[in-house]
Design a protein around this motif. Structure first.
Motif, mmCIF file in Angstrom:
data_model
loop_
_atom_site.group_PDB
_atom_site.id
_atom_site.type_symbol
_atom_site.label_atom_id
_atom_site.label_comp_id
_atom_site.label_asym_id
_atom_site.label_seq_id
_atom_site.Cartn_x
_atom_site.Cartn_y
_atom_site.Cartn_z
ATOM 1 N N ILE A 48 -6.689 4.666 -138.974
ATOM 2 C CA ILE A 48 -7.429 4.464 -137.978
ATOM 3 C C ILE A 48 -6.651 4.657 -136.584
ATOM 4 C CG2 ILE A 48 -9.029 2.867 -136.840
ATOM 5 C CD1 ILE A 48 -9.702 1.895 -139.781
ATOM 6 N N LYS A 49 -5.620 4.117 -136.546
ATOM 7 C CA LYS A 49 -4.818 4.174 -135.245
ATOM 8 C C LYS A 49 -4.537 5.658 -134.999
ATOM 9 C CE LYS A 49 -3.416 -0.630 -134.757
ATOM 10 N NZ LYS A 49 -2.257 -1.557 -135.031
ATOM 11 N N SER A 50 -3.833 6.195 -136.069
ATOM 12 C CA SER A 50 -3.507 7.688 -135.735
ATOM 13 C C SER A 50 -4.421 8.514 -135.697
ATOM 14 C CB SER A 50 -2.956 8.096 -137.286
ATOM 15 O OG SER A 50 -2.723 9.491 -137.202
ATOM 16 N N SER A 51 -5.944 8.332 -136.286
ATOM 17 C CA SER A 51 -7.029 9.147 -135.804
ATOM 18 C C SER A 51 -7.538 8.881 -134.517
ATOM 19 C CB SER A 51 -7.990 9.015 -136.803
ATOM 20 O OG SER A 51 -7.592 9.324 -138.145
ATOM 21 N N ALA A 52 -7.406 7.693 -134.005
ATOM 22 C CA ALA A 52 -7.820 7.314 -132.496
ATOM 23 C C ALA A 52 -6.695 7.871 -131.549
ATOM 24 C CB ALA A 52 -7.896 5.969 -132.521
ATOM 25 N N ASN A 53 -5.474 7.808 -131.851
ATOM 26 C CA ASN A 53 -4.639 8.594 -131.152
ATOM 27 C C ASN A 53 -4.592 9.960 -131.100
ATOM 28 O OD1 ASN A 53 -3.326 6.138 -130.187
ATOM 29 N ND2 ASN A 53 -1.719 6.181 -131.764
ATOM 30 N N GLN A 54 -4.971 10.794 -132.168
ATOM 31 C CA GLN A 54 -5.309 12.182 -131.957
ATOM 32 C C GLN A 54 -6.612 12.304 -131.118
ATOM 33 O OE1 GLN A 54 -6.100 13.095 -136.474
ATOM 34 N NE2 GLN A 54 -5.414 15.395 -135.556
ATOM 35 N N LEU A 55 -7.482 11.447 -131.123
ATOM 36 C CA LEU A 55 -8.813 11.989 -130.255
ATOM 37 C C LEU A 55 -8.452 11.575 -128.745
ATOM 38 C CD1 LEU A 55 -11.779 12.692 -130.040
ATOM 39 C CD2 LEU A 55 -12.298 10.282 -130.306
ATOM 40 N N TYR A 56 -7.734 10.607 -128.626
ATOM 41 C CA TYR A 56 -7.165 10.340 -127.165
ATOM 42 C C TYR A 56 -6.410 11.418 -126.809
ATOM 43 C CZ TYR A 56 -4.828 8.257 -123.265
ATOM 44 O OH TYR A 56 -4.205 7.863 -122.181
ATOM 45 N N VAL A 57 -5.570 12.031 -127.588
ATOM 46 C CA VAL A 57 -4.579 13.054 -126.930
ATOM 47 C C VAL A 57 -5.451 14.253 -126.643
ATOM 48 C CG1 VAL A 57 -2.768 14.519 -127.692
ATOM 49 C CG2 VAL A 57 -2.342 12.090 -128.091
ATOM 50 N N SER A 58 -6.475 14.536 -127.601
ATOM 51 C CA SER A 58 -7.295 15.589 -127.289
ATOM 52 C C SER A 58 -8.082 15.652 -126.009
ATOM 53 C CB SER A 58 -8.184 16.056 -128.696
ATOM 54 O OG SER A 58 -7.400 16.374 -129.648
ATOM 55 N N LEU A 59 -8.758 14.284 -125.792
ATOM 56 C CA LEU A 59 -9.307 14.155 -124.703
ATOM 57 C C LEU A 59 -8.767 14.242 -123.563
ATOM 58 C CD1 LEU A 59 -11.682 11.029 -125.889
ATOM 59 C CD2 LEU A 59 -12.473 13.284 -125.383
ATOM 60 N N SER A 60 -7.475 13.763 -123.459
ATOM 61 C CA SER A 60 -6.457 14.128 -122.595
ATOM 62 C C SER A 60 -6.196 15.361 -122.154
ATOM 63 C CB SER A 60 -5.111 13.182 -122.593
ATOM 64 O OG SER A 60 -5.567 11.850 -122.761
ATOM 65 N N THR A 61 -6.020 16.291 -123.136
ATOM 66 C CA THR A 61 -5.486 17.515 -123.116
ATOM 67 C C THR A 61 -6.909 18.492 -122.414
ATOM 68 O OG1 THR A 61 -4.262 17.422 -124.911
ATOM 69 C CG2 THR A 61 -5.135 19.666 -124.650
ATOM 70 N N ALA A 62 -8.080 18.021 -123.117
ATOM 71 C CA ALA A 62 -9.219 18.631 -122.449
ATOM 72 C C ALA A 62 -9.206 18.448 -120.971
ATOM 73 C CB ALA A 62 -10.458 18.311 -123.182
ATOM 74 N N ARG A 63 -9.017 17.110 -120.465
ATOM 75 C CA ARG A 63 -8.967 16.821 -119.119
ATOM 76 C C ARG A 63 -8.173 17.415 -118.311
ATOM 77 N NH1 ARG A 63 -7.531 12.898 -115.338
ATOM 78 N NH2 ARG A 63 -8.914 12.423 -114.205
ATOM 79 N N SER A 64 -7.220 17.531 -118.827
ATOM 80 C CA SER A 64 -5.849 18.263 -118.117
ATOM 81 C C SER A 64 -6.103 19.417 -118.020
ATOM 82 C CB SER A 64 -4.708 17.892 -118.910
ATOM 83 O OG SER A 64 -3.473 18.629 -118.380
ATOM 84 N N GLU A 65 -6.664 20.364 -119.082
ATOM 85 C CA GLU A 65 -6.931 21.755 -119.039
ATOM 86 C C GLU A 65 -7.862 22.001 -117.864
ATOM 87 O OE1 GLU A 65 -5.429 24.580 -120.319
ATOM 88 O OE2 GLU A 65 -3.656 23.063 -121.081
ATOM 89 N N ALA A 66 -9.027 20.931 -117.885
ATOM 90 C CA ALA A 66 -10.220 21.456 -116.822
ATOM 91 C C ALA A 66 -9.523 21.421 -115.482
ATOM 92 C CB ALA A 66 -11.267 20.261 -117.270
ATOM 93 N N ILE A 67 -8.655 20.377 -115.316
ATOM 94 C CA ILE A 67 -8.162 20.182 -113.794
ATOM 95 C C ILE A 67 -7.033 21.396 -113.618
ATOM 96 C CG2 ILE A 67 -6.830 18.931 -112.317
ATOM 97 C CD1 ILE A 67 -7.968 16.375 -114.113
#
Length: 163
Positions: A48-67
């Protein structure tokens, strides 16, 4: 006088008796049966923690790419053949893409990242009114939804083990 010959065996026997071996195996079985349930819980929490971290990294990546690209970047649940799924099943993985043509579906040239399905037994339960079918970050890095509503507390995702 008779001579008596006695053999003195000075070697000690080594090894286990069957009783000692059975006692040791029984004790080991009890210890293992006590350890397995706690190990199962530990492994489940790790997934569960690994999956949550995976989603967090993806959200951070998407936000970073948008900026960085100064354009809207979308993250959506992964459907068949690298398309976005509208069923809200985030555990099948997700796609990060730049929706340059505004179709709501990724074209091969728009895809930035594809995430594999999550470990079995991990579900992502999202509030469908706020984060069901996609999350989009605008050029300033704000998370937006359809009709340009910001994702707030009601859009938080909850991670839970499959029941």
């Amino acid at each position: 006088q008779t001579m008596r010959i006695c053999s003195q065996n000075t070697k000690q026997q080594s090894g286990f008796t069957i009783l000692e071996m059975m006692t040791t195996l029984a004790a080991a079985a009890v210890l293992i049966s006590l350890a397995i349930p706690s190990m199962t819980g530990f492994l489940q929490q790790t997934r569960i923690k690994s999956s949550a971290n995976q989603l967090y990294v993806s959200l951070s990546t998407a936000r970073s790419e948008a900026i960085k690209q100064r354009t809207a970047i979308r993250l959506c649940p992964r459907g068949a053949h690298l398309s976005c799924s509208n069923d809200g099943l985030w555990e099948n993985g997700w796609i990060i893409f730049r929706d340059a043509n505004g179709s709501g579906q990724p074209d091969s040239s728009e895809v930035l990242n594809v995430t594999d399905p999550l470990d079995s037994g991990v579900l992502v339960i999202a509030n469908t009114s706020a984060a069901g079918d996609y999350i989009q970050f605008n050029a300033s890095g704000d998370a937006m939804r359809s009709e340009e509503r910001r994702v707030g507390k009601e859009g938080r995702s909850r991670w839970s083990p499959d029941r």
